[in-house]
Write a protein that holds these residues in place. Structure first.
Motif, mmCIF file in Angstrom:
data_model
loop_
_atom_site.group_PDB
_atom_site.id
_atom_site.type_symbol
_atom_site.label_atom_id
_atom_site.label_comp_id
_atom_site.label_asym_id
_atom_site.label_seq_id
_atom_site.Cartn_x
_atom_site.Cartn_y
_atom_site.Cartn_z
ATOM 1 N N GLY A 274 20.613 -1.049 -17.165
ATOM 2 C CA GLY A 274 20.949 -0.970 -18.091
ATOM 3 C C GLY A 274 20.321 0.405 -18.993
ATOM 4 N N LEU A 275 19.719 1.265 -18.111
ATOM 5 C CA LEU A 275 19.107 2.598 -18.649
ATOM 6 C C LEU A 275 19.736 3.810 -18.517
ATOM 7 C CD1 LEU A 275 15.319 1.758 -18.210
ATOM 8 C CD2 LEU A 275 16.561 1.428 -20.042
ATOM 9 N N PRO A 276 20.374 4.656 -19.336
ATOM 10 C CA PRO A 276 21.006 5.966 -18.821
ATOM 11 C C PRO A 276 20.236 6.802 -18.243
ATOM 12 C CG PRO A 276 20.218 5.987 -21.311
ATOM 13 C CD PRO A 276 19.753 4.592 -20.693
ATOM 14 N N VAL A 277 20.804 7.439 -17.161
ATOM 15 C CA VAL A 277 19.943 8.530 -16.351
ATOM 16 C C VAL A 277 20.532 9.933 -16.690
ATOM 17 C CG1 VAL A 277 19.908 9.338 -14.019
ATOM 18 C CG2 VAL A 277 19.913 6.926 -14.329
ATOM 19 N N ALA A 278 19.481 10.904 -16.716
ATOM 20 C CA ALA A 278 19.923 12.413 -16.931
ATOM 21 C C ALA A 278 19.913 13.033 -15.778
ATOM 22 C CB ALA A 278 18.741 12.857 -18.079
ATOM 23 N N MET A 279 20.690 13.992 -15.503
ATOM 24 C CA MET A 279 20.891 14.740 -14.292
ATOM 25 C C MET A 279 20.551 16.089 -14.781
ATOM 26 S SD MET A 279 21.580 12.418 -12.138
ATOM 27 C CE MET A 279 22.111 13.650 -10.570
ATOM 28 N N THR A 280 20.098 16.909 -13.922
ATOM 29 C CA THR A 280 19.810 18.521 -14.098
ATOM 30 C C THR A 280 20.990 19.407 -14.099
ATOM 31 O OG1 THR A 280 19.035 18.808 -11.997
ATOM 32 C CG2 THR A 280 17.513 18.268 -13.637
ATOM 33 N N SER A 281 22.100 18.770 -13.310
ATOM 34 C CA SER A 281 23.290 19.570 -12.947
ATOM 35 C C SER A 281 24.682 18.628 -13.203
ATOM 36 C CB SER A 281 23.118 19.928 -11.194
ATOM 37 O OG SER A 281 24.260 20.203 -10.908
ATOM 38 N N THR A 282 25.705 19.317 -13.698
ATOM 39 C CA THR A 282 26.970 18.760 -13.574
ATOM 40 C C THR A 282 27.809 18.710 -12.299
ATOM 41 O OG1 THR A 282 27.834 20.813 -14.347
ATOM 42 C CG2 THR A 282 27.080 19.097 -15.984
ATOM 43 N N THR A 283 27.131 19.000 -11.226
ATOM 44 C CA THR A 283 27.669 19.092 -9.866
ATOM 45 C C THR A 283 28.258 17.434 -9.319
ATOM 46 O OG1 THR A 283 26.524 20.842 -9.069
ATOM 47 C CG2 THR A 283 27.433 19.246 -7.336
ATOM 48 N N ASN A 284 29.261 17.063 -8.953
ATOM 49 C CA ASN A 284 29.764 15.857 -8.835
ATOM 50 C C ASN A 284 29.730 15.035 -10.208
ATOM 51 O OD1 ASN A 284 30.422 16.662 -6.201
ATOM 52 N ND2 ASN A 284 28.181 16.070 -5.844
#
Length: 310
Positions: A274-284
């Motif tokens: 239940g922890l949100p994950v951050a991404m460095t790209s909006t790909t997919n």
């Protein structure tokens, strides 16, 4: 995402989402709103941001309705708190404050510090200095163990009152919040009450720790990191390293396949606990949202926001 049960409320409670808050047992009808990025995560919504340094135009970013936060990098640029402080003042949007009546209206500022997880215990002063100018969150580079993750949480917290049910993990942050309180538009006592870690203080948690998982050891331990945070009801962001470059690629031997597997492992740990994950790209992006990603730091457009339900 799994909902983490709320813990017992602390002795001093400010219920931001409820119609009233309680201070030392007394009801007050004027509930204060929570920080915008925290509200989005509480509502399980996707948030978008951009990576910047002191060269970026804060006035233009303040007027950019496509972004919810700025990721201010002081790991790969100069560690200059005075420059950060000045830059943040120009990021404030008086028009948004006037319309909403909320001094915290505008972009959240998430600052990446230079000290890695291995170096953090000797460098918690960096966390203190950044928070003391009003930052809403800290990105901790190369977190590799549950112990390093808990040190990051402790560095962001003020010591809690004796007997408070949320006293642990014991806070290490020194108390001099005059500048931060002004930036948040609060009195010093109100800032102290509201400047705790998201979820750990269910009512007053407005600070976001971002734990950057970017090494093989961090990936190997990410499930245990997420489990221990979840058991303590600590709301942290697991920040997956870059899919195409940076330390994640370097530390995984230059193998894009190994990096892809590592990022999937971080996403799986976040979704399980239940922890949100951050991404460095909006790909997919939509696939990543299904996997548990909730924050994206690059490439946002109005069309992508609509696709994500924003």
């Amino acid at each position: 995402m799994r909902t983490i049960p709320s813990r017992l409320a602390p002795i001093v409670i400010l219920a931001m989402a409820a119609p009233a808050f309680v201070v030392h047992g007394q009801e007050n009808p004027e509930a204060m709103p929570r920080a915008g990025l925290v509200r989005l995560l509480d509502e399980d919504k996707v948030a978008f941001g951009v990576t910047v340094d002191a060269r970026a135009d804060p006035v233009a970013l303040s007027a950019n309705d496509d972004i919810d936060f700025v990721f201010f990098d002081m790991e790969h640029g100069p560690y200059d708190v005075s420059a950060l402080r000045t830059w943040m003042q120009w990021l404030v949007n008086p028009a948004a404050i006037a319309v909403t009546g909320d001094a915290m209206a505008g972009k959240a500022v998430i600052v990446r510090i230079p000290a890695t997880g291995r170096e953090l215990e000797q460098n918690i002063w960096m966390v203190k200095q950044v928070l003391d100018v009003g930052a809403h969150g800290i990105i901790f580079p190369t977190v590799e163990t549950p112990e390093q993750a808990l040190m990051a949480i402790r560095a962001m917290r003020y010591p809690q009152r004796l007997g408070a049910p949320d006293r642990e993990p014991a806070g290490l942050r020194g108390t001099n919040p005059r500048l931060a309180a002004r930036y948040w538009g609060l009195s010093v006592p109100d800032y102290i009450e509201r400047a705790d870690v998201w979820r750990l203080d269910p009512q007053n948690g407005n600070l976001l720790p971002w734990l950057l998982i970017e090494s093989p050891l961090g990936v190997a331990n990410v499930r245990e990191i997420a489990r221990q945070l979840s058991e303590r009801n600590i709301g942290a962001v697991l920040f997956a390293g870059s899919e195409t470059g940076g330390d994640m690629l370097n530390t995984h031997g230059g193998s894009l396949e190994a990096v892809a597997q590592a990022i999937d492992t971080v996403l799986a740990a976040g979704k399980e606990f239940g922890l949100p994950v951050a991404m460095t790209s909006t790909t997919n992006m939509m696939e990543r949202i299904e996997q548990g990603a909730r924050l994206f730091t690059g490439g946002v457009t109005p069309a992508l926001r609509r696709e994500a339900g924003r």
